[in-house]
Design a protein around this motif. Sequence first.
Motif, short mmCIF file in Angstrom:
data_model
loop_
_atom_site.label_atom_id
_atom_site.label_comp_id
_atom_site.label_asym_id
_atom_site.label_seq_id
_atom_site.Cartn_x
_atom_site.Cartn_y
_atom_site.Cartn_z
N GLN A 1 2.74 -1.04 -5.44
CA GLN A 1 2.24 -1.16 -4.07
C GLN A 1 3.37 -1.23 -3.06
OE1 GLN A 1 0.10 -4.85 -2.69
NE2 GLN A 1 -1.67 -3.46 -2.72
N ASP A 2 4.45 -1.90 -3.43
CA ASP A 2 5.55 -2.06 -2.47
C ASP A 2 6.65 -1.00 -2.62
OD1 ASP A 2 6.44 -2.95 -4.88
OD2 ASP A 2 7.09 -4.93 -4.20
N ASP A 3 6.43 -0.04 -3.54
CA ASP A 3 7.37 1.09 -3.67
C ASP A 3 6.64 2.22 -4.40
OD1 ASP A 3 9.37 2.91 -3.97
OD2 ASP A 3 10.80 1.53 -4.89
N THR B 1 0.07 -4.45 -7.70
CA THR B 1 0.50 -5.37 -6.65
C THR B 1 1.80 -6.06 -7.05
OG1 THR B 1 -0.78 -7.22 -7.55
CG2 THR B 1 -1.89 -5.77 -5.97
N PRO B 2 2.53 -6.63 -6.08
CA PRO B 2 3.85 -7.22 -6.36
C PRO B 2 3.80 -8.37 -7.37
CG PRO B 2 3.55 -6.87 -4.01
CD PRO B 2 2.21 -6.62 -4.64
#
Length: 517
Positions: free
Chosen positions: A187-189, A291-292
């Motif tokens: 999600q963050d990359d 998710t992270p």
Amino acid sequence: MFLIMRGKKNILAAALATALIGSAAGCGASSSDNTIVESENKAASFDYEAPVQTPNILVDQKGFLPDSDKVAVFRGKEIPTTFTVNRIDDDTPAYEGVILKETFDEKNGESYALGYFTDLVEEGSYYICADYLGESYSFSIAETTVSDIFDEACKKFYYNRCGIALSENNAGESGHSACHTNAARLQDDASVQIDVTGGWHMDEQADRDTNVGSKIAENFLLAYEMNETAFTDETGIPESGNGIPDILDEVRYEVEWLIKMQDDKTGGEYGAALTDSSKGGEVINYPVVVTPVSMEATINFAATLARFSYFYQQYDAEFATTCLRAADKAWNCYMVNQDITDDPLAFKAATQLYRATGSEAYENVINLFFSKSDFDELFNSDEDVFIGSVTYLSTSQAVDVDQCGKLMKCLMKRSGRIADESAKSIYLISDLESEEGFLKLLYDMRCLSITDHIIYNHEYTTIIENHLHYLMGMNPNAMNYVTDSTERTYQDENDKSGILNDPRNDALLIFMLSVLI
């Protein structure tokens, strides 16, 4: 009074026969008056919606084991003194009982009472009848009453497996082709793709959650420890017959996914694998976003994999060692990023890692929590402290005997309170109205199940049975909240989902049922 169509899912309400057609001349006209006056509204449309009517005799709609205590709740403005249990086949009475312990509930303006029919042990299908109150829903007395529900509850997790095809031979109507087999994106990359196939779907969106999955696996493992004989190797999943209890096979399927969700570099655990419906299509083909890393997920992962490694050593020592190393790596990640001194999750993980390794580092964390002035309060209010305490009581490593004595007193006190609350309840349960739904009730039954394992008490077994009766229909709504195969179930209320459809509740129900098998 109303009648119940036994064997059906609907109630026959008393017919309201209202004469809507008068003489041809109309009201007030003489029979000799041939003038017909037409109304401006030539046709009137009425839409009657009959209110849901439920019995005033409340009973477990699934039924009872032949040798178990059997009870029904009677409610109404007037309570009779006796009741009969009638056979479905020919409506003949099989048992006549006395109604006891009548109490008046000022809030509802009704009286409530109990009727026991424990001495009726003949297998068959029945319903209860009493003056003023009418009839109950039907139920059975059979040796398979609990095992049928238990098998259905366990099989749900196989049906929820992600990443593999489920054959009709094993899954029936729940069979489907392999889902979510493509690589997922962080999600963050979004440029990073990882393989997170496997695990259990947690909802209709096919999301998978590491926190929830870890806790479900933890409950399965604890239930297996408390009631090992309840779990067989023949539930009808692909691994059945491999010499390993199917419950451990099911947990391994989730554990393998949890390991995929661990970040190789840091040891942290990603929070969830969520499906992305933004581009439409079928849920089975939705792309997946991870998710992270979550510290809560990381410490829950450490606790669960340590527990799994402990029980799985005898079946696959190599994989058990892999799990223990992953747990230790997650613990170290958590230690670097969090303050463990006030986190009950750290206490729970430390007890499980200490049990698996005997390491002094974990023992020091355990003793840190034992020294807290409010530990007894935490034992009763925090489920992670409770589970950690039970683990400590079960370890074969060196323990503080005095501390074990204190933990046993806490456990017995908590179980005694649950028993007292149940005895005072109209429905014989510990928690009638909770903002958490059935969760507190199920936690209470887990506590009694554990205590019943350590110090067998027939009273506790009966209380657990009564809670099952409540969930299966002996409740104010006369609703079966567990299965969908009886006369009135959660499906009759669109805003309620069954316990078996909530993986967290289902796992706790399995724990509860394992005592009764």
